[in-house]
Design a protein around this motif. Structure first.
Motif, PDB file in Angstrom:
ATOM      1  N   GLN A  58       0.832  -1.202   0.000  1.00 52.58           N
ATOM      2  CA  GLN A  58       0.000   0.000   0.000  1.00 52.58           C
ATOM      3  C   GLN A  58       0.868   1.254   0.000  1.00 52.58           C
ATOM      4  O   GLN A  58       0.573   2.220  -0.715  1.00 52.58           O
ATOM      5  CB  GLN A  58      -0.929   0.005   1.211  1.00 52.58           C
ATOM      6  CG  GLN A  58      -2.044  -1.009   1.134  1.00 52.58           C
ATOM      7  CD  GLN A  58      -2.865  -1.063   2.408  1.00 52.58           C
ATOM      8  OE1 GLN A  58      -2.533  -0.421   3.399  1.00 52.58           O
ATOM      9  NE2 GLN A  58      -3.950  -1.848   2.383  1.00 52.58           N
ATOM     10  N   GLU A  59       1.936   1.256   0.782  1.00 46.30           N
ATOM     11  CA  GLU A  59       2.833   2.420   0.812  1.00 46.30           C
ATOM     12  C   GLU A  59       3.505   2.619  -0.537  1.00 46.30           C
ATOM     13  O   GLU A  59       3.651   3.752  -1.012  1.00 46.30           O
ATOM     14  CB  GLU A  59       3.880   2.251   1.915  1.00 46.30           C
ATOM     15  CG  GLU A  59       3.315   2.403   3.318  1.00 46.30           C
ATOM     16  CD  GLU A  59       4.349   2.100   4.394  1.00 46.30           C
ATOM     17  OE1 GLU A  59       5.423   1.549   4.068  1.00 46.30           O
ATOM     18  OE2 GLU A  59       4.080   2.419   5.565  1.00 46.30           O
ATOM     19  N   ALA A  60       3.920   1.515  -1.172  1.00 45.09           N
ATOM     20  CA  ALA A  60       4.546   1.623  -2.493  1.00 45.09           C
ATOM     21  C   ALA A  60       3.545   2.182  -3.500  1.00 45.09           C
ATOM     22  O   ALA A  60       3.903   3.028  -4.337  1.00 45.09           O
ATOM     23  CB  ALA A  60       5.065   0.257  -2.939  1.00 45.09           C
ATOM     24  N   ALA A  61       2.288   1.738  -3.436  1.00 42.79           N
ATOM     25  CA  ALA A  61       1.259   2.231  -4.358  1.00 42.79           C
ATOM     26  C   ALA A  61       1.006   3.719  -4.121  1.00 42.79           C
ATOM     27  O   ALA A  61       0.847   4.495  -5.085  1.00 42.79           O
ATOM     28  CB  ALA A  61      -0.030   1.433  -4.187  1.00 42.79           C
ATOM     29  N   GLN A  62       0.991   4.166  -2.865  1.00 43.08           N
ATOM     30  CA  GLN A  62       0.794   5.578  -2.565  1.00 43.08           C
ATOM     31  C   GLN A  62       1.949   6.414  -3.098  1.00 43.08           C
ATOM     32  O   GLN A  62       1.747   7.510  -3.637  1.00 43.08           O
ATOM     33  CB  GLN A  62       0.662   5.793  -1.057  1.00 43.08           C
ATOM     34  CG  GLN A  62      -0.677   5.374  -0.494  1.00 43.08           C
ATOM     35  CD  GLN A  62      -0.736   5.569   1.019  1.00 43.08           C
ATOM     36  OE1 GLN A  62       0.283   5.837   1.663  1.00 43.08           O
ATOM     37  NE2 GLN A  62      -1.926   5.418   1.579  1.00 43.08           N
ATOM     38  N   ARG A  63       3.164   5.915  -2.955  1.00 40.23           N
ATOM     39  CA  ARG A  63       4.326   6.657  -3.474  1.00 40.23           C
ATOM     40  C   ARG A  63       4.240   6.810  -4.992  1.00 40.23           C
ATOM     41  O   ARG A  63       4.541   7.872  -5.539  1.00 40.23           O
ATOM     42  CB  ARG A  63       5.629   5.935  -3.102  1.00 40.23           C
ATOM     43  CG  ARG A  63       6.066   6.223  -1.686  1.00 40.23           C
ATOM     44  CD  ARG A  63       7.467   5.674  -1.431  1.00 40.23           C
ATOM     45  NE  ARG A  63       7.464   5.038  -0.128  1.00 40.23           N
ATOM     46  CZ  ARG A  63       7.686   3.768   0.134  1.00 40.23           C
ATOM     47  NH1 ARG A  63       7.984   2.938  -0.849  1.00 40.23           N
ATOM     48  NH2 ARG A  63       7.630   3.307   1.354  1.00 40.23           N
ATOM     49  N   GLU A  64       3.836   5.735  -5.662  1.00 37.18           N
ATOM     50  CA  GLU A  64       3.706   5.806  -7.118  1.00 37.18           C
ATOM     51  C   GLU A  64       2.641   6.831  -7.516  1.00 37.18           C
ATOM     52  O   GLU A  64       2.825   7.603  -8.453  1.00 37.18           O
ATOM     53  CB  GLU A  64       3.340   4.431  -7.682  1.00 37.18           C
ATOM     54  CG  GLU A  64       4.494   3.448  -7.688  1.00 37.18           C
ATOM     55  CD  GLU A  64       4.090   2.099  -8.256  1.00 37.18           C
ATOM     56  OE1 GLU A  64       3.079   2.018  -8.979  1.00 37.18           O
ATOM     57  OE2 GLU A  64       4.798   1.127  -7.966  1.00 37.18           O
ATOM     58  N   GLN A  65       1.512   6.852  -6.796  1.00 39.99           N
ATOM     59  CA  GLN A  65       0.455   7.804  -7.108  1.00 39.99           C
ATOM     60  C   GLN A  65       0.934   9.234  -6.868  1.00 39.99           C
ATOM     61  O   GLN A  65       0.635  10.143  -7.646  1.00 39.99           O
ATOM     62  CB  GLN A  65      -0.788   7.530  -6.251  1.00 39.99           C
ATOM     63  CG  GLN A  65      -1.564   6.316  -6.682  1.00 39.99           C
ATOM     64  CD  GLN A  65      -2.760   6.053  -5.777  1.00 39.99           C
ATOM     65  OE1 GLN A  65      -2.908   6.699  -4.729  1.00 39.99           O
ATOM     66  NE2 GLN A  65      -3.600   5.097  -6.158  1.00 39.99           N
ATOM     67  N   GLN A  66       1.700   9.454  -5.804  1.00 40.23           N
ATOM     68  CA  GLN A  66       2.208  10.783  -5.529  1.00 40.23           C
ATOM     69  C   GLN A  66       3.210  11.230  -6.608  1.00 40.23           C
ATOM     70  O   GLN A  66       3.195  12.383  -7.038  1.00 40.23           O
ATOM     71  CB  GLN A  66       2.887  10.836  -4.146  1.00 40.23           C
ATOM     72  CG  GLN A  66       1.909  10.793  -3.001  1.00 40.23           C
ATOM     73  CD  GLN A  66       2.630  10.744  -1.634  1.00 40.23           C
ATOM     74  OE1 GLN A  66       3.836  10.641  -1.591  1.00 40.23           O
ATOM     75  NE2 GLN A  66       1.850  10.800  -0.581  1.00 40.23           N
ATOM     76  N   GLN A  67       4.035  10.306  -7.046  1.00 32.06           N
ATOM     77  CA  GLN A  67       5.015  10.661  -8.101  1.00 32.06           C
ATOM     78  C   GLN A  67       4.290  10.974  -9.421  1.00 32.06           C
ATOM     79  O   GLN A  67       4.687  11.870 -10.138  1.00 32.06           O
ATOM     80  CB  GLN A  67       6.010   9.520  -8.287  1.00 32.06           C
ATOM     81  CG  GLN A  67       7.018   9.417  -7.147  1.00 32.06           C
ATOM     82  CD  GLN A  67       7.951   8.233  -7.340  1.00 32.06           C
ATOM     83  OE1 GLN A  67       7.780   7.444  -8.253  1.00 32.06           O
ATOM     84  NE2 GLN A  67       8.926   8.124  -6.458  1.00 32.06           N
ATOM     85  N   GLN A  68       3.260  10.199  -9.719  1.00 26.43           N
ATOM     86  CA  GLN A  68       2.526  10.433 -10.963  1.00 26.43           C
ATOM     87  C   GLN A  68       1.755  11.766 -10.893  1.00 26.43           C
ATOM     88  O   GLN A  68       1.647  12.480 -11.876  1.00 26.43           O
ATOM     89  CB  GLN A  68       1.568   9.285 -11.241  1.00 26.43           C
ATOM     90  CG  GLN A  68       2.263   8.013 -11.674  1.00 26.43           C
ATOM     91  CD  GLN A  68       1.278   6.868 -11.868  1.00 26.43           C
ATOM     92  OE1 GLN A  68       0.070   7.002 -11.643  1.00 26.43           O
ATOM     93  NE2 GLN A  68       1.803   5.715 -12.287  1.00 26.43           N
ATOM     94  N   SER A  69       1.224  12.104  -9.731  1.00 27.99           N
ATOM     95  CA  SER A  69       0.460  13.333  -9.616  1.00 27.99           C
ATOM     96  C   SER A  69       1.392  14.555  -9.627  1.00 27.99           C
ATOM     97  O   SER A  69       0.981  15.639 -10.015  1.00 27.99           O
ATOM     98  CB  SER A  69      -0.386  13.322  -8.339  1.00 27.99           C
ATOM     99  OG  SER A  69       0.460  13.328  -7.202  1.00 27.99           O
ATOM    100  N   GLN A  70       2.631  14.396  -9.212  1.00 27.68           N
ATOM    101  CA  GLN A  70       3.581  15.507  -9.223  1.00 27.68           C
ATOM    102  C   GLN A  70       4.107  15.772 -10.631  1.00 27.68           C
ATOM    103  O   GLN A  70       4.515  16.871 -10.931  1.00 27.68           O
ATOM    104  CB  GLN A  70       4.754  15.216  -8.288  1.00 27.68           C
ATOM    105  CG  GLN A  70       4.379  15.289  -6.805  1.00 27.68           C
ATOM    106  CD  GLN A  70       5.565  14.926  -5.909  1.00 27.68           C
ATOM    107  OE1 GLN A  70       6.622  14.568  -6.402  1.00 27.68           O
ATOM    108  NE2 GLN A  70       5.345  15.018  -4.612  1.00 27.68           N
ATOM    109  N   GLN A  71       4.087  14.812 -11.470  1.00 25.42           N
ATOM    110  CA  GLN A  71       4.643  14.987 -12.831  1.00 25.42           C
ATOM    111  C   GLN A  71       3.670  15.605 -13.772  1.00 25.42           C
ATOM    112  O   GLN A  71       2.637  15.875 -13.865  1.00 25.42           O
ATOM    113  CB  GLN A  71       5.099  13.649 -13.404  1.00 25.42           C
ATOM    114  CG  GLN A  71       6.301  13.125 -12.685  1.00 25.42           C
ATOM    115  CD  GLN A  71       6.712  11.751 -13.211  1.00 25.42           C
ATOM    116  OE1 GLN A  71       6.034  11.165 -14.049  1.00 25.42           O
ATOM    117  NE2 GLN A  71       7.799  11.245 -12.725  1.00 25.42           N
TER     118      GLN A  71
END
Length: 71
Positions: A58-71
């Protein structure tokens, strides 16, 4: 000397304390093997590992979502 009789006669006190000396002897019994971990403990550890793995995912999925939303 007769076999059944001893040189000493038994004397029991009529008042006071009676003390008895007894020699402790070792008693051997079957060894009891205890499991290093109980079945319940193994189940709890398995559940804990599964929960920790789920949290990591879940933490890895949240990090990926945050990186995608920042780009």
């Amino acid at each position: 000397m007769p076999e059944g009789k001893s040189l000493f006669r038994e004397v029991l006190p009529k008042q006071g304390q009676l003390s008895v000396e007894d020699v402790a002897t070792m008693v051997l019994c079957k060894p009891k093997l205890l499991p290093l971990k109980s079945v319940t403990l193994e189940k709890l550890e398995k559940m804990q590992r599964a929960a920790q793995e789920t949290i990591r995912q879940q933490e890895a999925a949240q990090r990926e979502q945050q990186q995608q939303s920042q780009q």
